[in-house]
Design a protein around this motif. Structure first.
Motif, PDB file in Angstrom:
ATOM      1  N   GLU A 536      65.834  87.654  37.833  1.00  0.00           N
ATOM      2  CA  GLU A 536      65.729  86.584  36.840  1.00  0.00           C
ATOM      3  C   GLU A 536      67.004  85.745  36.805  1.00  0.00           C
ATOM      4  OE1 GLU A 536      64.719  88.397  33.130  1.00  0.00           O
ATOM      5  OE2 GLU A 536      62.701  88.969  33.775  1.00  0.00           O
ATOM      6  N   ALA A 537      68.156  86.402  36.975  1.00  0.00           N
ATOM      7  CA  ALA A 537      69.425  85.667  36.975  1.00  0.00           C
ATOM      8  C   ALA A 537      69.511  84.726  38.177  1.00  0.00           C
ATOM      9  CB  ALA A 537      70.598  86.648  36.984  1.00  0.00           C
ATOM     10  N   VAL A 538      69.127  85.219  39.355  1.00  0.00           N
ATOM     11  CA  VAL A 538      69.160  84.390  40.565  1.00  0.00           C
ATOM     12  C   VAL A 538      68.199  83.209  40.426  1.00  0.00           C
ATOM     13  CG1 VAL A 538      68.617  84.350  43.027  1.00  0.00           C
ATOM     14  CG2 VAL A 538      69.915  86.266  42.069  1.00  0.00           C
ATOM     15  N   ALA A 539      67.008  83.478  39.873  1.00  0.00           N
ATOM     16  CA  ALA A 539      66.030  82.400  39.680  1.00  0.00           C
ATOM     17  C   ALA A 539      66.577  81.340  38.729  1.00  0.00           C
ATOM     18  CB  ALA A 539      64.717  82.974  39.147  1.00  0.00           C
ATOM     19  N   TRP A 540      67.251  81.778  37.672  1.00  0.00           N
ATOM     20  CA  TRP A 540      67.826  80.839  36.707  1.00  0.00           C
ATOM     21  C   TRP A 540      68.921  79.988  37.355  1.00  0.00           C
ATOM     22  CZ3 TRP A 540      72.719  80.069  34.737  1.00  0.00           C
ATOM     23  CH2 TRP A 540      72.807  79.246  33.613  1.00  0.00           C
ATOM     24  N   ILE A 541      69.762  80.641  38.171  1.00  0.00           N
ATOM     25  CA  ILE A 541      70.849  79.920  38.848  1.00  0.00           C
ATOM     26  C   ILE A 541      70.285  78.873  39.799  1.00  0.00           C
ATOM     27  CG2 ILE A 541      72.747  80.179  40.500  1.00  0.00           C
ATOM     28  CD1 ILE A 541      73.165  83.015  39.263  1.00  0.00           C
ATOM     29  N   GLU A 542      69.264  79.266  40.572  1.00  0.00           N
ATOM     30  CA  GLU A 542      68.687  78.333  41.536  1.00  0.00           C
ATOM     31  C   GLU A 542      67.958  77.185  40.836  1.00  0.00           C
ATOM     32  OE1 GLU A 542      66.320  80.755  44.081  1.00  0.00           O
ATOM     33  OE2 GLU A 542      68.051  81.568  45.177  1.00  0.00           O
ATOM     34  N   LYS A 543      67.269  77.503  39.763  1.00  0.00           N
ATOM     35  CA  LYS A 543      66.553  76.470  39.020  1.00  0.00           C
ATOM     36  C   LYS A 543      67.530  75.501  38.363  1.00  0.00           C
ATOM     37  CE  LYS A 543      63.076  75.802  35.400  1.00  0.00           C
ATOM     38  NZ  LYS A 543      62.198  76.488  34.403  1.00  0.00           N
ATOM     39  N   SER A 544      68.642  76.045  37.887  1.00  0.00           N
ATOM     40  CA  SER A 544      69.642  75.204  37.223  1.00  0.00           C
ATOM     41  C   SER A 544      70.433  74.366  38.205  1.00  0.00           C
ATOM     42  CB  SER A 544      70.611  76.085  36.415  1.00  0.00           C
ATOM     43  OG  SER A 544      69.910  76.864  35.473  1.00  0.00           O
ATOM     44  N   GLN A 545      70.366  74.729  39.485  1.00  0.00           N
ATOM     45  CA  GLN A 545      71.095  74.011  40.542  1.00  0.00           C
ATOM     46  C   GLN A 545      72.582  73.852  40.189  1.00  0.00           C
ATOM     47  OE1 GLN A 545      68.750  70.394  41.022  1.00  0.00           O
ATOM     48  NE2 GLN A 545      67.608  71.337  42.708  1.00  0.00           N
ATOM     49  N   ILE A 546      73.176  74.960  39.802  1.00  0.00           N
ATOM     50  CA  ILE A 546      74.584  74.952  39.410  1.00  0.00           C
ATOM     51  C   ILE A 546      75.459  74.672  40.620  1.00  0.00           C
ATOM     52  CG2 ILE A 546      76.469  76.388  38.528  1.00  0.00           C
ATOM     53  CD1 ILE A 546      74.406  77.906  36.900  1.00  0.00           C
ATOM     54  N   ASN A 547      76.387  73.760  40.480  1.00  0.00           N
ATOM     55  CA  ASN A 547      77.371  73.468  41.522  1.00  0.00           C
ATOM     56  C   ASN A 547      78.566  74.387  41.301  1.00  0.00           C
ATOM     57  OD1 ASN A 547      79.377  72.472  43.210  1.00  0.00           O
ATOM     58  ND2 ASN A 547      78.748  70.341  42.930  1.00  0.00           N
TER      59      ASN A 547
END
Length: 649
Positions: A536-547
């Motif tokens: 869930e954390a990885v999915a959130w990071i990818e969805k958020s497209q954090i630089n």
């Protein structure tokens, strides 16, 4: 800080960078580099030579096996030659199968100093390097190389990692051979300096560091079963100056810990007048093993003793007022805090007010104001030159337990079991591991030797449940850490730690098996939780497209996450993204609870201090820390952490 502790600290940082692919690469011959690339014409020459040797020595093995083994050895030797250049002799290409099994290189300036090279391919979490007793005897150092490609003549490029080194005088090869994981090695950047230090007096140093005998007993036996006193500090200093590689002689801990004698007297008095004693432990595997050591010791002495461990979810770390009041109602007269208590000012002040004696047994950093106690045993309170300074909490507990048993002449039959529990306890903290040197290394060796045939039914049951029954001859450090310790740690993370403590203190084989099965079920549940939260954390990071070049710190907070597994998940995210990671969940709509894990150059406790006005409770150390805060402060917290990272990374 001694040089071994420094190199082990650097090795831990190197391993973290290696897992994320961030390692040092220098192409200049004769200069240190973690990565060495061999390709092109040099690789072709090696391959051609190895095929020639394979044809020559194919009588007893398939020719391709001979080739692969030979190539493996020669690639590793090339790495050492490229890195050390003229400091060592040339590679001898006429040795078969990657070397003669004795000496691969010698120092150019001192041929008595031999270097043995071992090369392996495999996962960094599982790969092992082995060295024989004969090789240990003939060489000053073992150098370990890790290949990121399998050994095959079809490879066009080899990325070879200088994984680390191990001085021969730190290797126990009494069983004919010794094996090491990458975490056991010293950082390779210190290799050249170490070889320079042994040049000219290698044989003399080797003789000095061989196990010595004292009063007719092997030193290992003296170190474990009794603590030797020295007639003068000069004799002790003579042995401490030799790199502190292993404490073959140990000073009496009574001379090193200011409050040890007083602690023993308080315990003896309570035992003599049959006062009730209680232990307040901790919910991680380190704390549970430490608690079990004291419980077994006191019950061995027929003492009335009870214990309590704070609730991880509702109470958090350390002794608290509820536990103190409960002990008082139960008639407890002496409290021992284990791996906690140094900062517990208010709860222990209340205990003293109620007329209870207190002994603090801890290893955490010393606060500006110490909690009130009748005696404090903390390895941070003793001299930095003391061999006991490296002890974590489980080590301080072991010192107290053995010292008490010696005073009462009751050591026979128990000390081995205590060292097994010590080994379980010290191998728990991966984020902030104590240095595996000196007395820690000595006792771990003894513990590992004894664990396969342990008399503790709980350990035998856990080995059975975890599928280690076929390893009766020997256990590797990683077997203990990723099987036995992992199950115990899981219980403390998401379940009732009493289950694991009972596993370690019971003498009933049926209860032991029942508790071991319970631990394994919790471990499986814990793994599922970790994978779910990580996903869930990885999915959130990818969805958020954090630089991650702009956001230097990951701060991830979501509802319905279990904080008991944050340490594991944070470690996985740091390995994946190579940035400091703070992960949290909502205790309620208004409050967040979390855990942070850093990287090299990012001091977690200092980072939390930098935004303490936004936090409630927080604590930790350089590598990791826990915190809580009002939910409304989340964005400001994230901004503050990034500013801290910008200033230090």
């Amino acid at each position: 800080m001694d040089w071994i502790t420094l190199l082990r600290s650097q090795q831990a940082d190197f391993i973290q960078r290696l897992k994320s692919g961030n390692f040092l690469h220098c192409e200049t011959v004769g200069q240190h580099s973690e990565l060495t690339v061999i390709s092109g014409q040099k690789l072709k020459q090696l391959v051609d030579f190895c095929w020639e040797m394979a044809e020559k020595y194919k009588q007893n093995n398939p020719v391709r096996n001979v080739f692969n083994n030979n190539l493996k050895g020669k690639l590793g030797e090339e790495v050492v030659k490229i890195r050390l250049a003229d400091f060592v002799t040339e590679v001898d290409y006429e040795k078969r199968l990657g070397g003669d099994g004795k000496v691969d290189f010698r120092l150019t300036s001192d041929p008595s100093v031999g270097i043995q090279v071992k090369t392996r391919y495999g996962s960094i979490d599982r790969v092992q390097w082995e060295i024989s007793a004969e090789e240990v005897k003939k060489n000053a150092v073992l150098v370990c190389i890790l290949s990121q490609e399998e050994f095959d003549d079809r490879q066009v490029r080899y990325n070879l990692i200088l994984a680390g080194f191990m001085p021969s005088n730190m290797i126990d090869s009494n069983k004919g051979k010794a094996s090491f994981s990458i975490a056991d090695l010293l950082y390779s950047g210190g290799l050249c300096s170490y070889l320079e230090s042994v040049k000219g007096n290698h044989e003399e140093k080797m003789q000095q560091l061989q196990p010595t005998y004292h009063d007719g007993q092997p030193i290992e036996q003296v170190s474990v079963n009794t603590f030797s006193s020295f007639s003068s500090k000069s004799k002790l200093n003579k042995y401490n100056k030799i790199g502190k590689l292993e404490p073959h002689f140990l000073p009496s801990p009574l001379e090193e810990f200011p409050d040890l004698a007083l602690s023993i007297e308080l315990l003896k008095r309570a035992i003599d007048i049959q006062e009730k004693i209680a232990i307040c432990g901790d919910y991680d595997a380190h704390g549970m093993a430490s608690t079990a050591i004291l419980l077994r010791t006191l019950r061995w002495l027929n003492v009335s003793v009870d214990y309590a461990i704070p609730n991880r979810m509702n109470e958090g770390y350390g002794i608290n007022q509820r536990i103190v009041e409960a002990f008082y109602r139960e008639g407890v007269k002496l409290i021992l805090t284990v791996n906690n208590g140094t900062s517990a000012f208010e709860p222990l002040a209340r205990a003293r007010q109620l007329g209870m004696k207190v002994i603090i047994i801890d290893y955490h950093d010393i606060p500006a104001k110490l909690a009130p106690a009748d005696a404090i045993l903390n390895s941070k309170l003793i001299s930095e030159s003391s061999p006991y300074r490296v002890l974590a909490g489980v080590g301080v507990v072991t010192v107290l337990a053995i010292s008490l048993l010696q005073q009462l002449s009751k050591t026979q039959g128990l000390v081995k079991s205590l060292l097994e529990l010590f080994t379980l306890g010290i191998l728990t903290d991966i984020d902030n591991p104590p240095p595996l040197t000196g007395i820690n290394l000595l006792w771990i060796k003894r513990g590992l030797q004894q664990l396969p045939e342990s008399k503790l039914v709980g350990i035998q049951a856990l080995m059975q449940v975890r599928g280690l029954s076929d390893k009766r001859e020997s256990l590797l450090l990683e077997d203990v850490r990723f099987h036995l310790v992992k199950s115990i740690e899981a219980v403390g993370s998401i379940s009732d730690p009493v289950t694991a403590v009972e596993l370690l203190i019971t003498d009933d084989s049926d209860i032991a098996l029942e508790r071991a099965i319970q631990c394994e079920k919790v471990n499986q549940k814990c793994e599922v939780l970790c994978e779910k939260i990580e996903r869930e954390a990885v999915a959130w990071i990818e969805k958020s497209q954090i630089n991650l070049e702009q956001e230097l710190v990951l701060v991830i907070v979501k509802h319905n996450w279990h904080p008991g597994v944050f340490r594991i998940v944070a470690r996985r995210l740091v390995e994946r993204y190579s940035v400091p990671t703070f992960i949290g969940t909502y205790e309620n709509e208004n409050r967040i609870r979390g855990y942070g894990l850093g990287i090299s150059g990012f001091h977690v406790f200092q980072a939390l201090q930098s935004c303490q006005d936004l936090l409630g409770k927080f604590g930790g150390h350089k590598i990791a820390g826990g915190f809580s805060m009002p939910a409304e402060n989340l964005k400001a917290f994230q901004k503050s952490l990034n500013q801290f990272a910008y200033n230090c990374l």
